[in-house]
Scaffold this motif. Structure first.
Motif, mmCIF file in Angstrom:
data_model
loop_
_atom_site.group_PDB
_atom_site.id
_atom_site.type_symbol
_atom_site.label_atom_id
_atom_site.label_comp_id
_atom_site.label_asym_id
_atom_site.label_seq_id
_atom_site.Cartn_x
_atom_site.Cartn_y
_atom_site.Cartn_z
ATOM 1 N N LYS A 156 8.971 7.882 -0.105
ATOM 2 C CA LYS A 156 7.704 8.319 -0.692
ATOM 3 C C LYS A 156 7.508 9.818 -0.508
ATOM 4 C CE LYS A 156 5.086 5.993 -2.408
ATOM 5 N NZ LYS A 156 4.942 5.496 -3.791
ATOM 6 N N GLU A 157 7.910 10.341 0.636
ATOM 7 C CA GLU A 157 7.782 11.783 0.858
ATOM 8 C C GLU A 157 8.681 12.557 -0.101
ATOM 9 O OE1 GLU A 157 6.957 14.116 4.796
ATOM 10 O OE2 GLU A 157 9.138 13.935 4.598
ATOM 11 N N LYS A 158 9.876 12.031 -0.382
ATOM 12 C CA LYS A 158 10.766 12.674 -1.351
ATOM 13 C C LYS A 158 10.158 12.693 -2.752
ATOM 14 C CE LYS A 158 15.060 11.484 1.051
ATOM 15 N NZ LYS A 158 16.293 10.638 1.021
ATOM 16 N N LEU A 186 0.827 -1.201 0.000
ATOM 17 C CA LEU A 186 0.000 0.000 0.000
ATOM 18 C C LEU A 186 0.864 1.254 0.000
ATOM 19 C CD1 LEU A 186 -2.877 -0.985 2.469
ATOM 20 C CD2 LEU A 186 -3.028 -0.690 -0.001
ATOM 21 N N ILE A 187 1.954 1.226 0.761
ATOM 22 C CA ILE A 187 2.870 2.375 0.788
ATOM 23 C C ILE A 187 3.493 2.583 -0.585
ATOM 24 C CG2 ILE A 187 5.046 3.243 1.744
ATOM 25 C CD1 ILE A 187 4.288 1.794 4.364
ATOM 26 N N GLU A 228 -0.823 9.782 -3.776
ATOM 27 C CA GLU A 228 -1.046 11.132 -3.272
ATOM 28 C C GLU A 228 -0.754 11.279 -1.783
ATOM 29 O OE1 GLU A 228 -5.040 12.103 -4.244
ATOM 30 O OE2 GLU A 228 -4.765 11.900 -6.419
ATOM 31 N N SER A 229 -1.259 10.362 -0.975
ATOM 32 C CA SER A 229 -1.123 10.553 0.470
ATOM 33 C C SER A 229 -1.042 9.214 1.200
ATOM 34 C CB SER A 229 -2.308 11.359 1.021
ATOM 35 O OG SER A 229 -3.520 10.639 0.845
ATOM 36 N N ASP A 259 -4.166 7.448 -0.159
ATOM 37 C CA ASP A 259 -4.881 8.247 -1.159
ATOM 38 C C ASP A 259 -6.327 8.511 -0.779
ATOM 39 O OD1 ASP A 259 -2.533 8.170 -2.631
ATOM 40 O OD2 ASP A 259 -3.157 6.429 -3.792
ATOM 41 N N GLY A 260 -6.634 8.414 0.521
ATOM 42 C CA GLY A 260 -7.994 8.647 0.979
ATOM 43 C C GLY A 260 -8.997 7.663 0.410
ATOM 44 N N SER A 261 -8.506 6.505 -0.077
ATOM 45 C CA SER A 261 -9.410 5.581 -0.767
ATOM 46 C C SER A 261 -9.358 4.153 -0.252
ATOM 47 C CB SER A 261 -9.096 5.570 -2.267
ATOM 48 O OG SER A 261 -7.791 5.075 -2.499
#
Length: 255
Positions: free
Chosen positions: A145-147, A118-119, A124-125, A191-193
């Motif tokens: 992932k943040e980079k 999942l990561i 997006e998030s 991704d809020g999903s």
């Protein structure tokens, strides 16, 4: 040729009669040159006016009609045909339908593997909450992932993760004695999903995974409630623990 573009035989005949005459024609004259029955002529003309290939005007007491020039009609039909092709192409594209099922996972290795997947797939998030010991194993992946521009926010329970360079880290430090009651858990929302929540029950890991939006929204709120609790506990730890009612309430929390 017009019939190949969906026009009826009568419509094609009326347009042909008009386009081959330089001057406007009234309905009676159109009947004469097109061969369309008088009983049908006004209905057919009205459809052609509506479709935009015939214009009408009133001259004195008589309504007359004129064909839109052939090149304009060709351009119109070409545009409509291309638009229909594009709509057909879009209709054939595969659609991704929301999976509202709630799926279960019951082994620690499967749950951990799914967390990593999942990561890695997040676009997006990432919202994540877990205990510090397990968090350290995936912290490098979150930093990467943040980079890449992914928004990452985490809540770490049980201590501050040393050497982790993330922009949004929240720390929940259990009060004395409370860490013995709190159970191991982990939560991720991407991704809020999609959400995956795992908890320890009688020494065994059990997890649920779903894209059902009511669950996703619930666990997002669950996460931010914990973030708020962490901030309040940090700022007012002494006052909370001195209040017997508040202490008893906090000590009932398992996650």
């Amino acid at each position: 040729m017009l019939q190949k573009f969906g026009y009826s035989q009568y419509e094609s005949k009326v347009y042909e009669a008009l386009v081959t005459h330089a001057e406007p024609l009234d309905a009676a004259t159109i009947v004469k040159y097109s061969g369309v029955p008088k009983a049908k002529i006004y209905e057919v003309i009205a459809r052609l006016v509506e479709k935009g290939i015939v214009s009408d005007a009133v001259s004195g007491k008589k309504r007359t009609y004129i064909a839109i020039p052939m090149q304009i009609v060709i351009d119109k039909l070409t545009h409509e045909f291309e638009q229909d092709i594009e709509n057909l192409r879009k209709a054939g594209e595969k659609k991704v339908y929301a999976d509202d099922q709630v799926w279960s996972l019951k082994t620690e290795s499967s749950i951990q593997a799914y967390f990593r997947e999942l990561i890695e797939e997040a676009k997006e998030s990432i919202v994540l909450s877990m205990w510090v010991d397990e968090f350290m194993d995936i912290a490098p992946l979150l930093e990467e992932k943040e980079k890449q521009g992914i928004e990452v926010e985490v809540l770490v329970t049980g201590g501050k993760p040393a050497g982790v360079a993330l922009s949004h880290i929240n720390i929940l430090e259990p009060s004395e004695g409370h860490e013995m009651i709190l159970e191991q858990f982990k939560l991720i929302i991407t991704d809020g999903s999609q959400v995956l929540f795992a908890g320890m029950e009688e020494g065994n890991w059990q997890a649920m995974r779903t894209m059902a939006q009511p669950f996703v929204k619930f666990f997002i709120e669950f996460f931010y409630h914990d973030v708020a609790l962490a901030a309040i506990s940090k700022k007012y730890a002494k006052e909370l623990m001195q209040d017997s009612d508040m202490k008893a309430l906090l000590m009932r929390l398992r996650y």
